[in-house]
Design a protein around this motif. Structure first.
Motif, PDB file in Angstrom:
ATOM      1  N   LYS A  35       0.814  -1.214   0.000  1.00  0.00           N
ATOM      2  CA  LYS A  35       0.000   0.000   0.000  1.00  0.00           C
ATOM      3  C   LYS A  35       0.850   1.268   0.000  1.00  0.00           C
ATOM      4  CE  LYS A  35      -3.986  -2.079   2.328  1.00  0.00           C
ATOM      5  NZ  LYS A  35      -4.817  -2.085   3.556  1.00  0.00           N
ATOM      6  N   GLU A  40       2.917  -4.124  -6.617  1.00  0.00           N
ATOM      7  CA  GLU A  40       1.702  -4.827  -6.217  1.00  0.00           C
ATOM      8  C   GLU A  40       2.049  -6.015  -5.329  1.00  0.00           C
ATOM      9  OE1 GLU A  40      -0.469  -5.732  -9.792  1.00  0.00           O
ATOM     10  OE2 GLU A  40      -0.294  -3.666 -10.523  1.00  0.00           O
ATOM     11  N   THR A 162       2.302   9.500 -11.036  1.00  0.00           N
ATOM     12  CA  THR A 162       0.972   9.046 -11.445  1.00  0.00           C
ATOM     13  C   THR A 162       0.904   7.527 -11.504  1.00  0.00           C
ATOM     14  OG1 THR A 162       0.671  11.053 -12.764  1.00  0.00           O
ATOM     15  CG2 THR A 162      -0.792   9.208 -13.250  1.00  0.00           C
ATOM     16  N   LYS A 165       0.774   6.115  -7.995  1.00  0.00           N
ATOM     17  CA  LYS A 165      -0.527   6.285  -7.350  1.00  0.00           C
ATOM     18  C   LYS A 165      -1.563   5.324  -7.947  1.00  0.00           C
ATOM     19  CE  LYS A 165       0.269  11.091  -5.969  1.00  0.00           C
ATOM     20  NZ  LYS A 165       0.246  10.826  -4.531  1.00  0.00           N
ATOM     21  N   LEU A 166      -1.458   5.085  -9.260  1.00  0.00           N
ATOM     22  CA  LEU A 166      -2.354   4.113  -9.889  1.00  0.00           C
ATOM     23  C   LEU A 166      -2.104   2.708  -9.338  1.00  0.00           C
ATOM     24  CD1 LEU A 166      -2.297   5.332 -13.606  1.00  0.00           C
ATOM     25  CD2 LEU A 166      -4.299   5.229 -12.106  1.00  0.00           C
ATOM     26  N   SER A 167      -0.827   2.381  -9.115  1.00  0.00           N
ATOM     27  CA  SER A 167      -0.478   1.081  -8.554  1.00  0.00           C
ATOM     28  C   SER A 167      -1.044   0.939  -7.144  1.00  0.00           C
ATOM     29  CB  SER A 167       1.043   0.904  -8.527  1.00  0.00           C
ATOM     30  OG  SER A 167       1.404  -0.296  -7.868  1.00  0.00           O
ATOM     31  N   ASN A 168      -0.944   2.009  -6.360  1.00  0.00           N
ATOM     32  CA  ASN A 168      -1.480   1.966  -4.999  1.00  0.00           C
ATOM     33  C   ASN A 168      -2.994   1.792  -5.009  1.00  0.00           C
ATOM     34  OD1 ASN A 168       1.045   2.312  -3.868  1.00  0.00           O
ATOM     35  ND2 ASN A 168       0.865   4.516  -3.645  1.00  0.00           N
ATOM     36  N   MET A 169      -3.665   2.455  -5.965  1.00  0.00           N
ATOM     37  CA  MET A 169      -5.113   2.309  -6.057  1.00  0.00           C
ATOM     38  C   MET A 169      -5.485   0.878  -6.443  1.00  0.00           C
ATOM     39  SD  MET A 169      -7.929   4.491  -8.259  1.00  0.00           S
ATOM     40  CE  MET A 169      -7.484   3.772  -9.845  1.00  0.00           C
ATOM     41  N   LYS A 170      -4.709   0.302  -7.365  1.00  0.00           N
ATOM     42  CA  LYS A 170      -4.978  -1.079  -7.771  1.00  0.00           C
ATOM     43  C   LYS A 170      -4.822  -2.029  -6.584  1.00  0.00           C
ATOM     44  CE  LYS A 170      -3.885  -4.487 -11.337  1.00  0.00           C
ATOM     45  NZ  LYS A 170      -3.913  -5.639 -10.422  1.00  0.00           N
ATOM     46  N   ASP A 171      -3.793  -1.772  -5.742  1.00  0.00           N
ATOM     47  CA  ASP A 171      -3.611  -2.594  -4.551  1.00  0.00           C
ATOM     48  C   ASP A 171      -4.816  -2.482  -3.620  1.00  0.00           C
ATOM     49  OD1 ASP A 171      -1.157  -3.946  -4.822  1.00  0.00           O
ATOM     50  OD2 ASP A 171      -0.042  -2.123  -4.391  1.00  0.00           O
ATOM     51  N   SER A 172      -5.335  -1.264  -3.464  1.00  0.00           N
ATOM     52  CA  SER A 172      -6.497  -1.062  -2.592  1.00  0.00           C
ATOM     53  C   SER A 172      -7.711  -1.814  -3.120  1.00  0.00           C
ATOM     54  CB  SER A 172      -6.810   0.437  -2.483  1.00  0.00           C
ATOM     55  OG  SER A 172      -5.761   1.124  -1.833  1.00  0.00           O
ATOM     56  N   ILE A 173      -7.903  -1.772  -4.452  1.00  0.00           N
ATOM     57  CA  ILE A 173      -9.025  -2.504  -5.061  1.00  0.00           C
ATOM     58  C   ILE A 173      -8.825  -4.009  -4.889  1.00  0.00           C
ATOM     59  CG2 ILE A 173     -10.155  -3.057  -7.256  1.00  0.00           C
ATOM     60  CD1 ILE A 173      -9.547  -0.163  -8.128  1.00  0.00           C
TER      61      ILE A 173
END
Length: 204
Positions: A35, A40, A162, A165-173
């Protein structure tokens, strides 16, 4: 599918670490680690498994894994590849063997200077002759941290981009899917057991 993947990865760590408790703890650490990094969970898991087999928990978690992640962020290469070569070098330092191919690859990736490369080669030769002592795991980690000092903090910087941050969002999902899927799969296993018992009866 995400939850089933985490379940399988946890089982693999159970074999490596020797207990269910240790395996679940490792997966929880990696999920938390993911996170805050541009990598990932699946990538970190593969890297941690590689490092565990080559050097144990000193290099496969905490500061060791962070060092590898920082180096991979600078190299722009998959963390598994960087983990493989740093893990081999770590193993060589703690066993008195040579990791010439991996040292050369780390230099190719721009992670090691020619001077550092020669230093590791000379140390390996000296250890083989018994002129230099084999390093402890803590000593080896410290030497590697000094070698890769210029990459320190690279994961944090990459996480601010960017793509990071996209990678972090994917981890959250992904973690949301795991949270939902874990409970779902408990019921699915019961249904699968029933189906696997019933289907062979249809053959008759």
């Amino acid at each position: 599918k995400k939850a089933a993947s985490v379940e399988s990865l946890t089982m693999q760590f159970e074999t490596l670490l020797g207990s269910v408790t240790a395996a679940k703890k490792r997966m929880a650490e990696l999920q938390k680690f993911a996170k805050k990094t541009p990598f990932e969970v699946s990538e970190l898991t593969r890297a941690s498994k590689l490092l565990e087999t080559m050097g144990g928990s000193v290099i496969s978690t905490g500061d060791g894994l962070r060092m590898v992640g920082d180096a991979a962020s600078v190299a722009g290469q998959p963390i598994e590849e960087v983990a493989l070569h740093i893990g081999r070098l770590f193993g060589a330092l703690t066993s008195g063997t040579s990791a010439g191919e991996s040292v050369a690859r780390l230099q190719e990736l721009g992670l090691m200077t020619g001077t550092a490369k020669r230093g590791f080669e000379n140390l390996a030769a000296s250890q083989k002759k018994g002129e230099s002592a084999v390093l402890s795991q803590d000593e080896a980690l410290k030497m590697l941290q000094q070698t890769f000092a210029k990459t320190e903090g690279a994961m944090d910087r990459l996480s601010a981009t960017t793509e990071g941050k996209l990678s972090n969002m994917k981890d959250s999902i992904d973690q949301l899917q795991v949270a939902f899927g874990t409970g779902f799969n408990d019921g699915l296993k019961v249904a699968l057991d029933a189906a696997n018992k019933f289907l062979p009866e249809l053959e008759k």
